[in-house]
Write a protein that holds these residues in place. Structure first.
Motif, mmCIF file in Angstrom:
data_model
loop_
_atom_site.group_PDB
_atom_site.id
_atom_site.type_symbol
_atom_site.label_atom_id
_atom_site.label_comp_id
_atom_site.label_asym_id
_atom_site.label_seq_id
_atom_site.Cartn_x
_atom_site.Cartn_y
_atom_site.Cartn_z
ATOM 1 N N LYS A 1 -33.496 -6.475 44.844
ATOM 2 C CA LYS A 1 -33.721 -6.567 43.399
ATOM 3 C C LYS A 1 -34.579 -5.374 43.034
ATOM 4 C CE LYS A 1 -34.948 -9.637 39.693
ATOM 5 N NZ LYS A 1 -35.292 -10.987 39.282
ATOM 6 N N GLY A 2 -33.970 -4.387 42.396
ATOM 7 C CA GLY A 2 -34.677 -3.153 42.077
ATOM 8 C C GLY A 2 -35.089 -2.460 43.367
ATOM 9 N N PRO A 3 -36.378 -2.087 43.466
ATOM 10 C CA PRO A 3 -36.841 -1.383 44.662
ATOM 11 C C PRO A 3 -37.323 -2.312 45.783
ATOM 12 C CG PRO A 3 -38.581 -1.422 43.046
ATOM 13 C CD PRO A 3 -37.376 -2.114 42.414
ATOM 14 N N ILE A 4 -37.160 -3.630 45.604
ATOM 15 C CA ILE A 4 -37.619 -4.609 46.602
ATOM 16 C C ILE A 4 -36.410 -5.232 47.275
ATOM 17 C CG2 ILE A 4 -38.955 -6.737 46.981
ATOM 18 C CD1 ILE A 4 -40.664 -4.434 45.915
ATOM 19 N N GLY A 5 -36.511 -5.412 48.594
ATOM 20 C CA GLY A 5 -35.398 -6.017 49.321
ATOM 21 C C GLY A 5 -35.887 -6.818 50.509
ATOM 22 N N VAL A 6 -34.953 -7.569 51.076
ATOM 23 C CA VAL A 6 -35.232 -8.404 52.238
ATOM 24 C C VAL A 6 -34.141 -8.161 53.269
ATOM 25 C CG1 VAL A 6 -35.475 -10.781 53.074
ATOM 26 C CG2 VAL A 6 -36.343 -10.167 50.810
ATOM 27 N N GLY A 7 -34.568 -8.037 54.517
ATOM 28 C CA GLY A 7 -33.618 -7.873 55.610
ATOM 29 C C GLY A 7 -33.780 -8.960 56.649
ATOM 30 N N LYS A 8 -32.657 -9.435 57.174
ATOM 31 C CA LYS A 8 -32.652 -10.378 58.293
ATOM 32 C C LYS A 8 -32.500 -9.530 59.549
ATOM 33 C CE LYS A 8 -29.959 -14.092 60.293
ATOM 34 N NZ LYS A 8 -28.631 -14.699 60.305
ATOM 35 N N ALA A 9 -33.476 -9.631 60.461
ATOM 36 C CA ALA A 9 -33.538 -8.707 61.581
ATOM 37 C C ALA A 9 -33.511 -9.439 62.918
ATOM 38 C CB ALA A 9 -34.807 -7.869 61.472
ATOM 39 N N THR A 10 -32.737 -8.884 63.864
ATOM 40 C CA THR A 10 -32.626 -9.457 65.204
ATOM 41 C C THR A 10 -32.630 -8.338 66.232
ATOM 42 O OG1 THR A 10 -31.263 -11.264 64.331
ATOM 43 C CG2 THR A 10 -31.238 -10.951 66.711
#
Length: 145
Positions: A115-124
């Motif tokens: 969302k705009g300059p913010i993000g979320v990543g699922k990491a493994t």
């Protein structure tokens, strides 16, 4: 064959030795996902103190390697080129397996929300197909200046 070499990764993210924690990018879908590799060697500077006689890659550096992989996925997009991805949060980090010299760490970060300059990543992170660490990483894209 790698999608991006170490030199090409350094053209995308600002990290340098000894803090560049990915060697290659093996798979890349800009803005969506990246898979990187880190060949863990006995010469890593942190092994001198973590732990003498029983070298183990610090979990926080595994998380950082996953974040760098996600940063490559985000920053190779035209709208974010030349910018920097900063950590904004780490959630649900779990460490399942020690990472030691000789291991090849496979780092996969999938961008699940932006969302705009913010993000979320699922990491493994995995070694030999076994999970070493997982986390949800929140990032903020900054100017890089």
């Amino acid at each position: 064959m790698s999608v991006l070499t170490t030199k090409e990764i350094m053209e995308i993210i600002p990290h340098r030795h000894p803090f560049l924690l990915i060697d290659t990018i093996e798979e890349l879908v800009p803005g969506l996902r990246a898979v990187g590799k880190k060949c863990v060697t006995f010469d890593e500077p942190y092994f001198a103190g973590h732990f003498p006689g029983e070298p183990v890659m610090p979990g926080v550096l595994i998380i950082e390697a996953l974040a760098q992989t996600g940063a490559v996925a985000m920053l190779c997009q035209d709208e974010f080129k030349g910018k920097t991805a900063y950590f904004a949060g780490i959630s649900n980090a779990k460490f399942k397996k020690k990472v030691v010299p000789g291991d090849v760490l496979v780092l996969e970060t999938e961008i699940i929300k932006v969302k705009g300059p913010i993000g979320v990543g699922k990491a493994t992170a995995t070694v030999d197909g076994k999970i070493a660490a997982t986390a949800e990483l929140t990032f903020a894209i900054g100017s890089g200046e």
